[in-house]
Scaffold this motif. Structure first.
Motif, PDB file in Angstrom:
ATOM      1  N   LEU A  63     -17.529   3.428  11.461  1.00  0.00           N
ATOM      2  CA  LEU A  63     -16.227   3.403  10.792  1.00  0.00           C
ATOM      3  C   LEU A  63     -16.355   2.545   9.540  1.00  0.00           C
ATOM      4  O   LEU A  63     -16.767   1.386   9.622  1.00  0.00           O
ATOM      5  N   VAL A  64     -16.006   3.114   8.391  1.00  0.00           N
ATOM      6  CA  VAL A  64     -15.974   2.344   7.145  1.00  0.00           C
ATOM      7  C   VAL A  64     -14.515   2.225   6.715  1.00  0.00           C
ATOM      8  O   VAL A  64     -13.905   3.195   6.252  1.00  0.00           O
ATOM      9  N   ASN A  65     -13.960   1.038   6.886  1.00  0.00           N
ATOM     10  CA  ASN A  65     -12.582   0.755   6.478  1.00  0.00           C
ATOM     11  C   ASN A  65     -12.592   0.382   5.001  1.00  0.00           C
ATOM     12  O   ASN A  65     -12.708  -0.791   4.631  1.00  0.00           O
ATOM     13  N   ASN A  66     -12.474   1.404   4.164  1.00  0.00           N
ATOM     14  CA  ASN A  66     -12.559   1.195   2.723  1.00  0.00           C
ATOM     15  C   ASN A  66     -11.203   1.302   2.031  1.00  0.00           C
ATOM     16  O   ASN A  66     -10.986   0.683   0.998  1.00  0.00           O
ATOM     17  N   ALA A  67     -10.276   2.081   2.577  1.00  0.00           N
ATOM     18  CA  ALA A  67      -8.993   2.323   1.903  1.00  0.00           C
ATOM     19  C   ALA A  67      -8.251   1.013   1.658  1.00  0.00           C
ATOM     20  O   ALA A  67      -8.245   0.114   2.492  1.00  0.00           O
ATOM     21  N   GLY A  68      -7.616   0.942   0.496  1.00  0.00           N
ATOM     22  CA  GLY A  68      -6.862  -0.255   0.128  1.00  0.00           C
ATOM     23  C   GLY A  68      -6.872  -0.407  -1.377  1.00  0.00           C
ATOM     24  O   GLY A  68      -7.647   0.255  -2.066  1.00  0.00           O
ATOM     25  N   ASN A  69      -6.026  -1.277  -1.889  1.00  0.00           N
ATOM     26  CA  ASN A  69      -5.951  -1.434  -3.336  1.00  0.00           C
ATOM     27  C   ASN A  69      -5.214  -2.703  -3.715  1.00  0.00           C
ATOM     28  O   ASN A  69      -4.587  -3.351  -2.882  1.00  0.00           O
ATOM     29  N   ALA A  70      -5.300  -3.002  -5.009  1.00  0.00           N
ATOM     30  CA  ALA A  70      -4.493  -4.074  -5.592  1.00  0.00           C
ATOM     31  C   ALA A  70      -3.346  -3.428  -6.360  1.00  0.00           C
ATOM     32  O   ALA A  70      -3.526  -2.378  -6.982  1.00  0.00           O
ATOM     33  N   HIS A  71      -2.193  -4.057  -6.307  1.00  0.00           N
ATOM     34  CA  HIS A  71      -1.030  -3.546  -7.030  1.00  0.00           C
ATOM     35  C   HIS A  71      -0.380  -4.708  -7.777  1.00  0.00           C
ATOM     36  O   HIS A  71       0.137  -5.637  -7.164  1.00  0.00           O
ATOM     37  N   GLY A  72      -0.423  -4.651  -9.104  1.00  0.00           N
ATOM     38  CA  GLY A  72       0.195  -5.688  -9.910  1.00  0.00           C
ATOM     39  C   GLY A  72      -0.647  -6.951 -10.007  1.00  0.00           C
ATOM     40  O   GLY A  72      -1.586  -7.160  -9.247  1.00  0.00           O
ATOM     41  N   LEU A  73      -0.286  -7.766 -10.971  1.00  0.00           N
ATOM     42  CA  LEU A  73      -0.967  -9.034 -11.197  1.00  0.00           C
ATOM     43  C   LEU A  73       0.078  -9.985 -11.778  1.00  0.00           C
ATOM     44  O   LEU A  73       0.500  -9.831 -12.919  1.00  0.00           O
ATOM     45  N   GLY A  74       0.525 -10.941 -10.984  1.00  0.00           N
ATOM     46  CA  GLY A  74       1.568 -11.841 -11.454  1.00  0.00           C
ATOM     47  C   GLY A  74       1.813 -12.976 -10.485  1.00  0.00           C
ATOM     48  O   GLY A  74       1.278 -12.998  -9.378  1.00  0.00           O
ATOM     49  N   THR A  75       2.639 -13.909 -10.907  1.00  0.00           N
ATOM     50  CA  THR A  75       2.943 -15.066 -10.077  1.00  0.00           C
ATOM     51  C   THR A  75       3.843 -14.661  -8.914  1.00  0.00           C
ATOM     52  O   THR A  75       4.508 -13.619  -8.951  1.00  0.00           O
ATOM     53  N   LEU A  76       3.898 -15.512  -7.899  1.00  0.00           N
ATOM     54  CA  LEU A  76       4.703 -15.205  -6.722  1.00  0.00           C
ATOM     55  C   LEU A  76       6.187 -15.114  -7.053  1.00  0.00           C
ATOM     56  O   LEU A  76       6.896 -14.263  -6.509  1.00  0.00           O
ATOM     57  N   ASP A  77       6.657 -15.961  -7.968  1.00  0.00           N
ATOM     58  CA  ASP A  77       8.086 -15.921  -8.276  1.00  0.00           C
ATOM     59  C   ASP A  77       8.487 -14.672  -9.055  1.00  0.00           C
ATOM     60  O   ASP A  77       9.641 -14.243  -9.009  1.00  0.00           O
ATOM     61  N   GLU A  78       7.520 -14.060  -9.730  1.00  0.00           N
ATOM     62  CA  GLU A  78       7.826 -12.867 -10.516  1.00  0.00           C
ATOM     63  C   GLU A  78       7.266 -11.587  -9.886  1.00  0.00           C
ATOM     64  O   GLU A  78       7.449 -10.497 -10.424  1.00  0.00           O
ATOM     65  N   GLY A  79       6.584 -11.711  -8.764  1.00  0.00           N
ATOM     66  CA  GLY A  79       5.920 -10.571  -8.147  1.00  0.00           C
ATOM     67  C   GLY A  79       6.893  -9.517  -7.645  1.00  0.00           C
ATOM     68  O   GLY A  79       8.035  -9.810  -7.280  1.00  0.00           O
ATOM     69  N   ASP A  80       6.416  -8.284  -7.629  1.00  0.00           N
ATOM     70  CA  ASP A  80       7.192  -7.147  -7.143  1.00  0.00           C
ATOM     71  C   ASP A  80       6.953  -7.022  -5.635  1.00  0.00           C
ATOM     72  O   ASP A  80       5.817  -6.821  -5.208  1.00  0.00           O
ATOM     73  N   THR A  81       7.999  -7.130  -4.844  1.00  0.00           N
ATOM     74  CA  THR A  81       7.825  -7.084  -3.388  1.00  0.00           C
ATOM     75  C   THR A  81       7.304  -5.725  -2.919  1.00  0.00           C
ATOM     76  O   THR A  81       6.648  -5.650  -1.871  1.00  0.00           O
ATOM     77  N   GLU A  82       7.572  -4.667  -3.680  1.00  0.00           N
ATOM     78  CA  GLU A  82       7.017  -3.363  -3.312  1.00  0.00           C
ATOM     79  C   GLU A  82       5.496  -3.369  -3.475  1.00  0.00           C
ATOM     80  O   GLU A  82       4.774  -2.758  -2.677  1.00  0.00           O
TER      81      GLU A  82
END
Length: 250
Positions: A82-101
């Motif tokens: 099993l190769v668990n490869n799926a996943g990604n990064a979404h957005g780049l920002g501080t916690l106070d300005e981050g998008d919860t989605e």
């Protein structure tokens, strides 16, 4: 008898490169992804080398994961790798300005998705008394960086889950390998920056980044290591990279 590998996120990047490397090694493939046309393209490319089948699902959808994996015909159920490869990064920002989605996408994909797929397959590995799980973490799981706290946290979770799996599964003859890549030139940055090609290209400018095939080579080595050997944890950096955000550019 050929081994069977299930690879999530198999339509691009590290997942696709791993499928290509496994096919060259004669490992039959269950390719998983969210994009049917991309899955079909990979099948067309590799079908003359090994047996292949595909599963269409999003790892973030628990029901879809279990329904898809349980739908496998009998001849495909005895998964070895099993190769668990799926996943990604979404957005780049501080916690106070981050998008919860964005946060939900990363936690649901990088952490919960890995758990769902693993839970669906681990009972088979235990029953067979053998197998190998490869989890794709990140250097970001080992070193937190500014504006990336949630992504780093999700990949740190992968590190912990890899260790937990190894503690629980070694007794059953199952190997667990955690692979933590550094800067790999894939669709990763394009997704993170929501399709902004200019921003994505800048991530890889001024140095020679890792390629997906470099990570696939390591994964293939790990699953082909002698029975007495477990590659437990490996970090792979570009030659110009010394830490998560320290890259020497020309």
């Amino acid at each position: 008898m050929s081994r069977i590998a299930l690879i999530t996120g198999a339509t691009s990047g590290i997942g696709k490169a791993t499928a290509e490397a496994f096919a060259e090694a004669g490992i039959d493939l269950i390719l998983c992804g969210r994009r049917q046309e991309k899955l079909e393209s990979v099948v067309a490319e590799l079908s003359d080398k090994v047996k292949l089948t595909t599963l269409l699902f999003d790892v973030r959808n628990k029901k879809a994961v279990f329904d898809a994996i349980s739908s496998l015909p009998e001849e495909w159920k005895n998964i070895d790798i099993l190769v668990n490869n799926a996943g990604n990064a979404h957005g780049l920002g501080t916690l106070d300005e981050g998008d919860t989605e964005d946060w939900d996408s990363m936690i649901d994909g990088n952490v919960k998705g890995l758990l769902y797929v693993s839970k669906a397959i681990i009972p088979t590995l235990i029953a067979n008394g053998k197998g190998h799980i490869v989890n794709i973490s990140s250097v970001a799981g080992k070193q937190t960086y500014i504006n990336g706290a949630v992504y780093c946290a999700s990949k740190a979770a992968v590190e912990v889950l890899s260790e937990g799996m190894r503690l629980e599964l070694t007794q059953h003859g199952i190997k667990v390998t955690n692979v933590a890549p550094g800067a790999v030139e894939t669709e990763f940055s394009l997704v993170r920056f929501k399709g902004d090609e200019e921003k994505a290209e800048k991530v890889y400018q001024g140095f020679d980044p890792l390629q997906a095939s470099d990570i696939a080579d390591m994964i293939l080595y790990a699953v082909n290591a002698p029975a007495r050997v477990t590659i437990a944890d490996v970090t792979i950096l570009a030659a110009a990279q010394s830490a998560a955000t320290t890259i020497y550019r020309k």
